[in-house]
Write an enzyme that holds these catalytic residues in place. Structure first.
Site, PDB file in Angstrom:
ATOM      1  N   LEU A  15      11.477 -32.086  18.935  1.00  0.00           N
ATOM      2  CA  LEU A  15      11.065 -32.007  17.534  1.00  0.00           C
ATOM      3  C   LEU A  15       9.966 -30.982  17.317  1.00  0.00           C
ATOM      4  CD1 LEU A  15      10.993 -35.831  16.682  1.00  0.00           C
ATOM      5  CD2 LEU A  15      12.771 -34.176  16.084  1.00  0.00           C
ATOM      6  N   SER A  17       6.525 -28.591  19.593  1.00  0.00           N
ATOM      7  CA  SER A  17       5.722 -28.366  20.788  1.00  0.00           C
ATOM      8  C   SER A  17       4.462 -27.621  20.396  1.00  0.00           C
ATOM      9  CB  SER A  17       6.512 -27.567  21.830  1.00  0.00           C
ATOM     10  OG  SER A  17       6.879 -26.293  21.308  1.00  0.00           O
ATOM     11  N   GLY A  19      -0.008 -26.872  21.923  1.00  0.00           N
ATOM     12  CA  GLY A  19      -0.952 -26.809  23.027  1.00  0.00           C
ATOM     13  C   GLY A  19      -1.167 -28.132  23.725  1.00  0.00           C
ATOM     14  N   PHE A  20      -0.902 -29.242  23.035  1.00  0.00           N
ATOM     15  CA  PHE A  20      -1.136 -30.551  23.631  1.00  0.00           C
ATOM     16  C   PHE A  20       0.089 -31.092  24.349  1.00  0.00           C
ATOM     17  CE2 PHE A  20      -4.116 -30.319  20.077  1.00  0.00           C
ATOM     18  CZ  PHE A  20      -5.302 -30.584  20.733  1.00  0.00           C
ATOM     19  N   GLU A  22       4.625 -31.790  23.962  1.00  0.00           N
ATOM     20  CA  GLU A  22       5.861 -31.714  23.192  1.00  0.00           C
ATOM     21  C   GLU A  22       6.178 -33.066  22.563  1.00  0.00           C
ATOM     22  OE1 GLU A  22       8.996 -28.796  24.958  1.00  0.00           O
ATOM     23  OE2 GLU A  22       8.150 -29.904  26.655  1.00  0.00           O
ATOM     24  N   THR A  23       7.014 -33.013  21.527  1.00  0.00           N
ATOM     25  CA  THR A  23       7.461 -34.223  20.844  1.00  0.00           C
ATOM     26  C   THR A  23       8.984 -34.239  20.844  1.00  0.00           C
ATOM     27  OG1 THR A  23       5.512 -34.188  19.412  1.00  0.00           O
ATOM     28  CG2 THR A  23       7.354 -35.559  18.717  1.00  0.00           C
ATOM     29  N   ASP A 139      -6.235 -35.372  10.658  1.00  0.00           N
ATOM     30  CA  ASP A 139      -5.217 -34.321  10.521  1.00  0.00           C
ATOM     31  C   ASP A 139      -4.233 -34.655   9.400  1.00  0.00           C
ATOM     32  OD1 ASP A 139      -4.131 -31.874  11.057  1.00  0.00           O
ATOM     33  OD2 ASP A 139      -2.999 -32.509  12.820  1.00  0.00           O
TER      34      ASP A 139
END
Length: 564
Positions: A15, A17, A19-20, A22-23, A139
């Site tokens: 879904l 991606s 710096g932290f 991926e989803t 956020d």
């Protein structure tokens, strides 16, 4: 090759991606329904074995918070699981089928004012609960709010706390801290960019999200007033109401002290149309924020929506030193109000409005103009103070002074006008005597329909309505509302019970500080009023209300048809 995470979650597609990590959209292979879910892979930004244990602890703590939040609200994704694998961390959450606000705007263009209001009103109770857990989302933006397909409700996703744990480092004092700032440039305020977010930082982000929905403009596309830091956006949304504009303006104020102090206060301002001055009592800094001294205003709500349970300040044990708050820029805080009363976190909103009672002994002798706009300076603004009114029998008419007078305070258990102790019930007939004119004899009392010149004034109707409430005669006041307002389930979800919950349970007294006629004809009138609420909790709040009234010929009285 099929990717299976934790020997359980089958990846369908990626879904996103960053710096932290991926989803992924995945299926839970160990559920009979192969339930779909979102799996977020998070990786520490510092590959340092010495702090891995700290990252692990913070991750577990933040995951537990996500579980708590998701279990409370249907508008926060449910946490299904979390696990670790190969020095990476995973969070498994509910898959919400819907469109982000960004996608919605791209599909259909800018949203209407009513659609934006609905989104805000549905999200603010969720934020109130989040803040009550001493969590700041950090956020909020159009990409992190999903309009769910099955019910149209906005769902708040992608809390920043778990991501922040991935940036854990050890500072020079040997204490764990985060080396990253969570947030999206443009949507986060200056204090958050400096690493010191407060609860109103989320409201700032939500306000800018509302501007994006109304204008299609990202924050970076909007100009800023260089002296005050004010964001210039009104020119792109010319058709929205002053009330919504004022709510958004306060939410996006540059300094946190000038914003709404709580999500509850912002919600009430939306529902009531009342944007009050910032309070003057210091607010305690949330524990979850860094310890740099920073002061946020208190939890002070604006009538009529406050309850004991939804106005509790969320704060740590140690309070900062109280300091007065500058009100220089708060003059834009109060605009037009509506008399909506009551409510809940998901709650009821109740309107109290104004009209006259047929037995009121005080009338205005000036003729009611027809389709004429009247200057506030030429119109009686308030009823004279009780101390300035001579004792007058109930059967006598008193001429109202056209000069503005001091505000009238109606105590709960006393009347503002002198009447005999054994005065008749409220259904008594109209007084039969009148003040004679200088050049003509008094006219005899007639029984034919009342002409416009003999009617009680719309301004007096407003004062009489609040006199009735202040005397605790709530059922009488309720019957002075137009049936359309009584039956409006958005304003009175439980009818008279909602009305009584507010006026009987929360409000101690209401002062009519000023009242003036804006325009009137034989059938309708518009009245502006300035009100001050005295709450049973001890709080006070002012509001400006514009009443629309219609003439009820059957009962010889004005009834309210609208207010804002």
């Amino acid at each position: 090759m099929e990717q299976l995470l934790d020997n359980r979650y089958r990846v369908i597609k990626t879904l996103g991606s960053g710096g932290f990590g991926e989803t992924f959209l995945a299926e839970d292979s160990q559920m009979p329904s192969n339930r779909r879910c979102v799996v977020k892979q998070l990786r520490p930004i510092h590959n340092n074995p010495q702090i891995y244990q700290l990252v692990q602890e913070r991750f577990q703590r933040e995951a537990a918070i996500l579980e708590d939040l998701g279990s409370y609200s249907g508008q926060i994704p449910t946490l299904y699981a979390y696990f670790q694998s190969n020095t990476q961390f995973y969070v498994v959450q509910e898959w919400v089928e819907g469109d982000t606000l960004t996608a919605k705007l791209k599909q259909q263009g800018v949203l209407s004012e009513s659609a934006v209001r609905d989104i805000l009103i549905n999200l603010l109770p969720v934020l109130e609960y989040v803040h009550s857990k001493r969590i700041i989302h950090r956020d909020i933006k159009p990409d992190n709010i999903i309009l769910r397909h099955r019910d149209g409700k906005p769902v708040l996703i992608d809390f920043g706390a778990v991501r922040e744990s991935m940036g854990t480092v050890i500072n020079s004092q040997g204490n764990p801290t985060s080396s990253i700032v969570i947030g999206t440039p443009g949507y986060m305020p200056s204090e958050q960019a400096a690493g010191r977010p407060v609860y109103s930082s989320d409201l700032y982000s939500l306000g800018l999200t509302a501007i994006y929905l109304l204008t299609g403009k990202q924050p970076q596309e909007l100009e800023t007033e260089p002296h005050s830091g004010e964001i210039i956006w009104h020119r792109y949304a010319l058709n929205i109401s002053p009330t919504l504009a004022a709510v958004i303006d306060r939410a996006i104020a540059y300094h946190p002290r000038e914003r709404f102090t709580t999500a509850r206060e912002m919600l009430e301002a939306l529902q009531l149309g009342v944007v009050s001055y910032p309070p003057t009592v210091p607010y305690q800094q949330p524990q979850s924020s860094p310890t740099v001294p920073y002061q946020q205003p208190p939890v002070v709500t604006t009538p009529p929506f406050a309850t004991q349970t939804n106005t509790v300040a969320v704060s740590p044990g140690t309070a900062p030193t109280p300091q007065p708050i500058n009100h220089n820029n708060s003059n834009k805080g109060i605009l037009m109000g509506s008399l909506i009363a009551g409510g809940l976190i998901g709650a009821s909103v109740v309107i109290g409005f104004a009209l006259t009672r047929p037995n009121q002994p005080v009338t205005q002798t000036t003729s009611l103009p027809s389709e004429t706009t009247i200057s506030n300076n030429d119109t009686p603004t308030v009823e004279p103070s009780p101390t300035d009114t001579p004792e007058t029998p109930i059967s006598q008419t008193v001429t109202q002074d056209p000069t503005p007078q001091a505000s009238v305070r109606f105590p709960i258990n006393s009347r503002p006008f002198t009447t005999p102790i054994d005065s008749k019930p409220r259904n008594t007939t109209e007084p039969t005597t009148s003040v004679p004119q200088p050049t003509t004899p008094s006219e005899p009392q007639i029984t034919t329909p009342v002409e416009a010149t003999d009617r009680p004034s719309p301004e007096q109707a407003v004062q009489n309505y609040y006199e009735t409430i202040n005397q605790g005669e709530y059922s009488t006041a309720w019957n002075l509302l137009a049936s359309s307002f009584q039956n409006n389930r958005k304003l009175h979800p439980r009818g008279y019970d909602s009305y009584l919950d507010w006026w009987g349970g929360q409000v101690e007294n209401v002062d009519v500080e000023q009242v003036s006629l804006l325009k009137a004809n034989a059938d309708t009138a518009t009245v502006n009023a300035r009100l001050r609420y005295f709450m049973k909790s001890g709080r006070q709040s002012s509001s400006s209300v514009r009443f629309s009234l219609v003439w009820d010929a059957d009962n010889n009285r004005w009834v309210v048809s609208g207010a804002r």
